[in-house]
Design an enzyme around this catalytic site. Structure first.
Site, short mmCIF file in Angstrom:
data_model
loop_
_atom_site.label_atom_id
_atom_site.label_comp_id
_atom_site.label_asym_id
_atom_site.label_seq_id
_atom_site.Cartn_x
_atom_site.Cartn_y
_atom_site.Cartn_z
N LYS A 91 0.85 -1.20 0.00
CA LYS A 91 0.00 0.00 0.00
C LYS A 91 0.88 1.25 0.00
O LYS A 91 1.91 1.28 0.67
CB LYS A 91 -0.88 0.02 1.25
CG LYS A 91 -2.04 -0.95 1.22
CD LYS A 91 -2.97 -0.73 2.40
CE LYS A 91 -4.07 -1.78 2.43
NZ LYS A 91 -5.02 -1.68 1.31
N ARG A 137 -10.27 -11.45 2.19
CA ARG A 137 -11.15 -12.50 1.66
C ARG A 137 -10.48 -13.88 1.76
O ARG A 137 -11.16 -14.89 1.84
CB ARG A 137 -11.55 -12.18 0.22
CG ARG A 137 -10.42 -12.11 -0.76
CD ARG A 137 -10.79 -11.38 -2.05
NE ARG A 137 -10.96 -9.95 -1.83
CZ ARG A 137 -11.38 -9.09 -2.76
NH1 ARG A 137 -11.68 -9.53 -3.98
NH2 ARG A 137 -11.50 -7.81 -2.49
N1 BES Z 1 -8.07 -3.66 4.27
C1 BES Z 1 -8.26 -3.32 2.91
C2 BES Z 1 -9.57 -2.57 2.66
C3 BES Z 1 -9.68 -1.18 3.27
C4 BES Z 1 -9.35 -0.07 2.53
C5 BES Z 1 -10.19 -1.02 4.54
C6 BES Z 1 -9.49 1.19 3.08
C7 BES Z 1 -10.31 0.24 5.09
C8 BES Z 1 -9.98 1.35 4.36
C9 BES Z 1 -8.27 -4.58 2.06
O1 BES Z 1 -7.48 -5.62 2.50
C10 BES Z 1 -7.74 -4.23 0.71
O2 BES Z 1 -6.61 -3.85 0.64
N2 BES Z 1 -8.56 -4.36 -0.32
C11 BES Z 1 -8.17 -4.06 -1.64
C12 BES Z 1 -8.77 -5.10 -2.54
C13 BES Z 1 -8.30 -5.03 -3.97
C14 BES Z 1 -6.83 -5.37 -4.05
C15 BES Z 1 -9.11 -6.00 -4.80
C16 BES Z 1 -8.69 -2.68 -1.99
O3 BES Z 1 -9.77 -2.31 -1.57
O4 BES Z 1 -7.95 -1.94 -2.65
MG MG Z 2 -5.49 -5.47 1.80
#
Ligand code: BES
Ligand code: MG
Ligand code: ZN
Length: 490
Positions: free
Chosen positions: A269, A343
């Site tokens: 990230k 997931r």
């Molecule tokens: N923990 C994150 C989702 C999240 C984002 C929670 C912002 C709270 C605030 C999750 O694990 C994630 O990174 N999801 C990705 C999924 C994508 C790679 C398909 C996302 O939302 O970018």
């Molecule tokens: Mg994530």
């Protein structure tokens, strides 16, 4: 904070600070709404300047009489449980600013609202707003705010003491949920959360099993282990059980995402997105404290809380995009993106729940997708379900508690987007859109034909600013929602 119930009539003392709720009306109407013993407020003050609007809060420290905090409730016909929570939160926040530590609250009698609901809503608004996370502040009044230590609720509700007891339990657990989420990843790691869960086993009818890395390996939870690979800290799978109805075999299962820090893994990230990822275990925390609340309220229901716990970190041994791992139920999963880790751990936890615990229904709760924050903002959680009745149970609970949810669709065609060239499915969609739905569709593969709902709290679990009775950072969203659903579940 200590909450106690008392009769409406009382000999108030000069040093008391009394909270009065007044509706939006003219000065004459306001005077008439004042409880008899506070008629001096109408004589000493020109109430034409106080409108009684929602969120209007003023403090009058009389020198020779009890001080009063006047809280506007808005127009009489518009008052409901949520508006009362918000008005009451205003009083608690004002007390924090003025260093008032003890209050007496005159719970109003509002036409069309059950006195018990009026009492519980006002008490809840005050308890939930009365929160500061200052564990790491060496100077406790650094934020210029203090906490209330006691509130006495003067109410005409018949069962006031019992109502307050219930409200105190649910509010306290919501605040504990916030604490666990706000706590650093250093402390709220997999073992830290497991320790919190183990402590619940001292409650009657609660038992707790914590599976360690070796056992998780033996059970072949390939997805939880894959996510854990980059971390020095071993994973945990917590299974909490509360048997409030020992004669029945029927269970309600809660499954909560417990990523104790989400770096994104190899799909790291960027700055601006990584800072708050210690809160990525908010789903696990909500499930844990919902079960704790149910046990403390002695609900006559059987409940499981299943919490897969791990960090998502980077190391030379991290799982990689393009890898394939086998889930607990044998499904092979291609890793399209290591940041879609929630997931994966939920898939193993859901498959385990279906196979080993065989509950009547399953609700998972997770900070799953940034897309959910984009769609709903911080005010509403998205949810998907395979069962309309379960959907209604959750929506009614949302309306009653103010933890709002909105349903998203499940259509067969969405499944095509998870096809993988090399494995049974891929953990990300081949299209970049519909992120929250695709997260849910992925999970649906692991619940077979169970009655199931998935609640995405990526937006609601953490606030970027304080709003009403929810503070900045962890909100505790989901504890009251899930508990209310459990209470009403038949
Ligand atoms: N923990 C994150 C989702 C999240 C984002 C929670 C912002 C709270 C605030 C999750 O694990 C994630 O990174 N999801 C990705 C999924 C994508 C790679 C398909 C996302 O939302 O970018
Ligand atoms: Mg994530
Ligand atoms: Zn995550």
């Amino acid at each position: 904070m200590n909450c106690t119930a008392a009769k409406p009539s009382h000999a108030f003392k000069k040093k008391d600070v009394v909270v009065l709720f007044l509706p939006e009306t003219d000065a004459r109407g306001l005077k008439m709404s004042l409880p008899g013993e506070f008629s001096y407020v109408g004589r000493k003050l020109d109430l034409s300047y106080f409108k009684g609007k929602k969120s209007e809060v003023v403090f009058f420290p009389f020198a020779d009489r009890p001080a009063v905090i006047l809280c506007g409730t808005g127009k009489a016909g518009d008052i409901d449980a949520e508006s009362l929570r918000r008005s009451a939160a205003g009083a608690a926040l004002l007390c924090g600013e003025k260093s008032i530590s003890r209050i007496r609250v005159m719970v109003p009698d509002i036409k069309g609202i059950d006195p018990a609901v009026c009492l519980s809503s006002i008490a809840e608004g005050i308890c939930l707003a009365n929160y500061i996370f200052d564990r790491y502040k060496t100077s406790k009044n650094d934020n210029g705010r203090s906490r209330l230590s006691a509130a006495v609720f003067h109410s005409a509700a018949r069962n006031a003491a019992a109502v307050l007891k219930k409200t105190a339990i649910t509010s306290r657990n919501t605040l504990l949920c916030r604490d666990l989420i706000n706590e650093t990843s250093e402390k709220s790691d997999a073992e830290g959360i497991a320790r919190e869960a183990r402590a619940l086993a001292k409650l009657p009818r609660v038992s707790c099993t914590v599976y360690g890395k070796k056992e998780i390996e033996k059970m072949k939870m390939g997805l939880l282990l894959a996510v854990n690979r980059g971390s020095k800290r071993p994973p945990r799978l917590v299974v909490l059980s509360y048997r409030g109805d020992p004669r029945s075999k029927k269970h309600f299962a809660l499954v909560g995402k417990g990523i104790t820090f989400d770096s994104g893994g190899i799909n790291l990230k960027p700055s601006g997105h990584i800072e708050d990822m210690r809160t990525d275990m908010a789903g696990a925390a909500a499930a844990l404290y919902a079960l704790k609340s149910a046990a403390e309220l002695k609900l006559n229901k059987n409940i499981y809380a299943v919490l897969p716990l791990t960090e998502n970190m980077l190391s030379s041994d991290s799982y990689r995009p393009g890898d394939v791992f086998t889930a607990y139920d044998g499904t092979t999963v291609e890793i399209g993106n290591t940041d879609a880790e929630g997931r994966l751990i939920l898939a193993d936890a859901l498959a385990f729940t279906v196979k080993r615990l065989r509950p009547a229904c399953i609700v998972d709760i997770a900070t799953l997708t940034g897309a959910c924050l984009v769609t709903f903002g911080e005010l509403v959680a998205g949810y998907l379900t395979t069962d309309d009745e379960l959907g209604r149970l959750l929506e009614d609970a949302a309306a009653a508690t103010g933890d709002l949810i909105w349903r998203l669709p499940i259509f067969k065609d969405y499944e095509d987007n998870l096809k993988s060239d090399i494995a049974d499915i891929c953990n990300i969609s081949s299209e970049k859109n519909a992120g929250t739905i695709m997260g849910g569709i992925f999970l649906k593969n692991f619940v077979k034909n169970s009655k199931w709902a998935h609640i995405d709290i990526a937006g609601t679990a953490r606030y970027s600013k304080q709003r009403g009775y929810r503070p900045k950072n962890a909100t505790g969203f989901g504890v009251r929602l899930l508990l209310e659903a459990l209470i009403n579940w038949k």
